[in-house]
Write an enzyme that holds these catalytic residues in place. Structure first.
Site, PDB file in Angstrom:
ATOM      1  N   GLU A 147      44.639  48.308 -31.859  1.00  0.00           N
ATOM      2  CA  GLU A 147      44.093  49.658 -31.944  1.00  0.00           C
ATOM      3  C   GLU A 147      42.567  49.578 -31.987  1.00  0.00           C
ATOM      4  O   GLU A 147      41.996  48.867 -32.825  1.00  0.00           O
ATOM      5  CB  GLU A 147      44.604  50.373 -33.197  1.00  0.00           C
ATOM      6  CG  GLU A 147      44.086  51.803 -33.285  1.00  0.00           C
ATOM      7  CD  GLU A 147      44.711  52.598 -34.422  1.00  0.00           C
ATOM      8  OE1 GLU A 147      45.551  52.054 -35.142  1.00  0.00           O
ATOM      9  OE2 GLU A 147      44.334  53.782 -34.562  1.00  0.00           O
ATOM     10  N   GLU A 241      48.795  61.443 -35.385  1.00  0.00           N
ATOM     11  CA  GLU A 241      48.333  60.897 -36.647  1.00  0.00           C
ATOM     12  C   GLU A 241      47.420  61.910 -37.325  1.00  0.00           C
ATOM     13  O   GLU A 241      46.548  62.496 -36.686  1.00  0.00           O
ATOM     14  CB  GLU A 241      47.568  59.593 -36.380  1.00  0.00           C
ATOM     15  CG  GLU A 241      47.375  58.745 -37.609  1.00  0.00           C
ATOM     16  CD  GLU A 241      46.693  57.419 -37.290  1.00  0.00           C
ATOM     17  OE1 GLU A 241      47.175  56.385 -37.736  1.00  0.00           O
ATOM     18  OE2 GLU A 241      45.655  57.432 -36.602  1.00  0.00           O
TER      19      GLU A 241
END
Lengths: 293, 293, 293, 293
Positions: A147, A241
């Site tokens: 990420e 998220e």
């Protein structure tokens, strides 16, 4: 249509059986196909129960973790690196045991604000670790995602280009890039170039608003991002998220600097996110084959 | 939540009973609360049948019309103006007869590409006409909306500011501004200032993409527009408008320069539009009272 | 036209006489009207020399500082608060001595990543400190600006709304809001609402790109921000801020997480920034009186 | 750095020697490298004088023209087509005679609002004409550009994709695509995809604001467009285009629906445009080789 996921922290800050039940049932109720579990504290996880619930609700798991400063594979100190490797090995094992095929997040660094740039030795440790870990993960059918996070959450990679360079350097085939709109908004030149540069190396996507609250209530140009995903024909997971002071995981929330209340009602937030992402994806023509333009 | 509407031309190019049935049932099926009927050719309208269907499907009507070059209230020629006034009177009567309370569009001009700027005399005719017409409409419980359209569709008003000036000049209380994102994208400085300048004079909204196709597939910054609507607390109708060569109203489609196929399947388009508008409105906090920021 | 400023760290990481000479002459050469000096380490400052140079180059100074975790007016510990107050008093004195009338930045908090939310007691200390300090500053002709920074740089205020609430609570007239596009991009709902909410409480502006590099090379919607400034008729300073690993102030650069090389040539960067800001301001009509729309 | 151009209609509506002098000297004064002359009425052109002035001021010419409804190569009527071909031949000759190497605009259609879609026969005429004309132009060292215009200015091509298809169909190597941000804003899916699809077929660029006034005062996302240009490494001309009721070319201005006053002072507008385009290009890294990201 891409699988749509949601981060477990929308529902609960831990993974006790009670919380896992809430996470899985709520994610399903809000319409999602996938749950991303954060392994910041996996001890309370009941593997058999979780596997069963995932099966019962017919929802797929993905897993993520960021390392800690005392267990950091980008450290100069081999002992600190070793502790980081141990956390990664544990995470990959959990992923496999719970039937997952994706483990991502920040496996290359502590998740947090560094007080100095990375050293050459630290970088070397990152490469060695990823080479070793990604090989082990491949054997277990688990893909590793890197990420790309902002400067306050790592000093190792902050842009897609840096992630691609790191993947090249590691040289195994089992790594992919994980882009997150929240971080892209801070570090990338725009929402298009990183996506095009990744191409089929893009393996996972986080959709987060600029302040990590309700989608559409911040500054991110989601239209541009989804147009870019459509341009490369991205078919992988798209996971929502969001963080608010309403649901807190003690350590993680402070690491993520969650000071504000961005929402009160997780179900309202999640249902909206599912609708918003679906509408953006379709608007952009992602996965659409009969758009005449 | 604001009433969400859809323009009838997504479903059919005329208003024959057969088409009206399709328009009303399809709009309802796609989730809308309101239908905007274009009165470009109202002859085939069966009033009793339409009223009944609207009641049966529990959906509200709104009405719109643009004038023609030979029936143009912005003309220098009183005879041409008179023909325009007749069309407006007819439209207001239809609105009332079908239980509507809103008639908008371009009641101040021909809908089309002029070949010269408006004259002072023409402008005077516009003001006189609107003064007279809006009074009559008020008596019938019908509000008149002035849709701000782009330069190729009128030479009278192209910006919200011009519309507000015209409303001021007319001086009756029964006129409101109708903003359309498609036109705003061409004529306004941004999607915020016109909304704030209108404030409670904003009475009706069209949501159209930059090319009039699928929402989210063009250049319009809808996030900015919905943020502005939230800022003024807009509670009026939000109506989706889209045109494709798939559904054609002979004259109107050519007036609107509909040369391209922007979609094939009206129901897919409409369902998406409803989801997209709802997601944008909620993202922006429009009509939301418990957003902590 | 608004005064255009530039942050000294584009030129040098310290304020030794040599560096001050470079900062002042380079800022002037790049076309700026104002220099913002960071007082993170003011010891090397030669007051007489600096005053003289500022006069010679006919350029105005502004000053900023962020506090430290051991000298933090938002701490629970009165001794820590007292050390913070001392730093603020020093900064205000320097501002006055160097002929400035503005001291801003983060006088309400440590500049850095907190590991926990602010406490009620800490917040009380902030209010008391600002009340006291702003009074002293007023006597010295110095205005205090509260820069709204992102969650990784303070846990006290992250949005314009929070800054306005804090100013209200403090209740003195000598505080203003300082908005920075870099931080707004992360924390605010858009680039319009915060500006409109501040109105004439907006006293200072930082223009920084999303990644703090070249303006126009990142994700920030500057057009929207400048349109908002034009809407409130903002006449105050607009200061360019950028950080790269090329010019480093040891402590500050690490506090700010400057890991990447975003530029090599400060003069090229600064000249471009001046042109970019000027072009955006004029495009938006900021300070323009004869724009016909 | 790309050559920066300006459309002559910023300065004058005709090409009389007096106007040509004003156009050339003013363009130079505002900093431009290239002038685009519109050949809507070339009769007053004094070739020798113009050539001389261009040389004296060291500025390059480009030429453009749109056809008329009675001289339209997309017509079904061979006589109308023939008149269009004659206009094109004339334009190419003028281009050559004045030392230009580029003739663009709308050589494939009337420039105006059609009242019906193009026919198959009309399309065939377009292809035949372009095949013939582009061959002749090649012999004279003149490249032909197809400007992609909005639906109200042509019914032949409205998107880059359609232009590329047309070029493919014509099959000669002497045609390129000319993109114009004003038209893209109305017709394209975004400002990125058309540019990437064109790649090295992109031969000429118009920068126009959404309402054709001051750059930065409208809705166009120029940042996105310049990022896309940088991505393909575009090195061709970038020409500013703007229209206001202040400077009028009788026929052309009405064809272009110029009803509003968007500016009064051409020099102020042009100087700003040059600065704005330069700042955007540099911000995006267009032509920049040492940007570290």
């Amino acid at each position: 249509m891409n699988p749509l996921g949601i981060h477990a922290l929308v529902w609960a800050g831990d993974v006790s059986p009670e919380s896992v039940k809430k996470i899985i049932s709520s994610s399903k109720q809000a319409g999602f196909d996938l749950i991303e579990f954060s392994l910041h504290d996996p001890k309370p996880l009941d593997f058999g129960y979780t596997r069963e619930l995932l099966k019962e609700y017919a929802i797929k798991p993905a897993f993520s973790r960021g390392l800690a400063f005392n267990a950091d594979v980008s450290s100069d100190d081999p002992a600190v690196v070793a502790r980081g490797v141990a956390l990664l090995t544990e995470a990959i094992n959990i992923t496999q045991q719970l039937g997952g095929d994706y483990f991502g997040g920040v496996p290359y660094s502590a998740l947090g604000k560094y007080s100095h740039p990375i050293t050459a030795q630290g970088r070397k440790h990152v490469v060695e670790t990823l080479r070793r870990i990604s090989g082990e993960a491949a054997d277990k059918g688990v893909k590793i995602g890197l990420e790309v996070v902002n400067r306050y959450e790592s000093n190792v990679i902050n842009t897609a280009r840096q992630a691609l360079e790191l993947i090249d350097e590691v040289g195994t085939g089992n790594l992919c890039v994980h882009l997150d709109t929240y971080h892209m908004n801070i570090e990338e030149v725009d929402f298009t170039r990183p996506v095009l540069e990744c191409g089929d190396k893009l393996g996972y996507v986080h959709i987060g608003e600029s302040h990590r609250g309700y989608l559409g209530s911040g500054t991110i140009n989601f239209t541009e991002f989804f147009h870019a995903l459509a341009q490369i024909g991205y078919t992988g997971p798209i996971t929502f998220e969001s963080f608010s002071s309403t649901v807190v995981a003690e350590g993680l929330s402070n690491d993520l600097a969650v000071w504000r209340n961005l929402w009160n009602n997780g179900m309202d937030l999640a249902t909206h996110a599912h609708a918003y992402i679906s509408a953006q994806a379709k608007g952009a023509g992602l996965g659409v084959t009969d758009r005449p333009y």
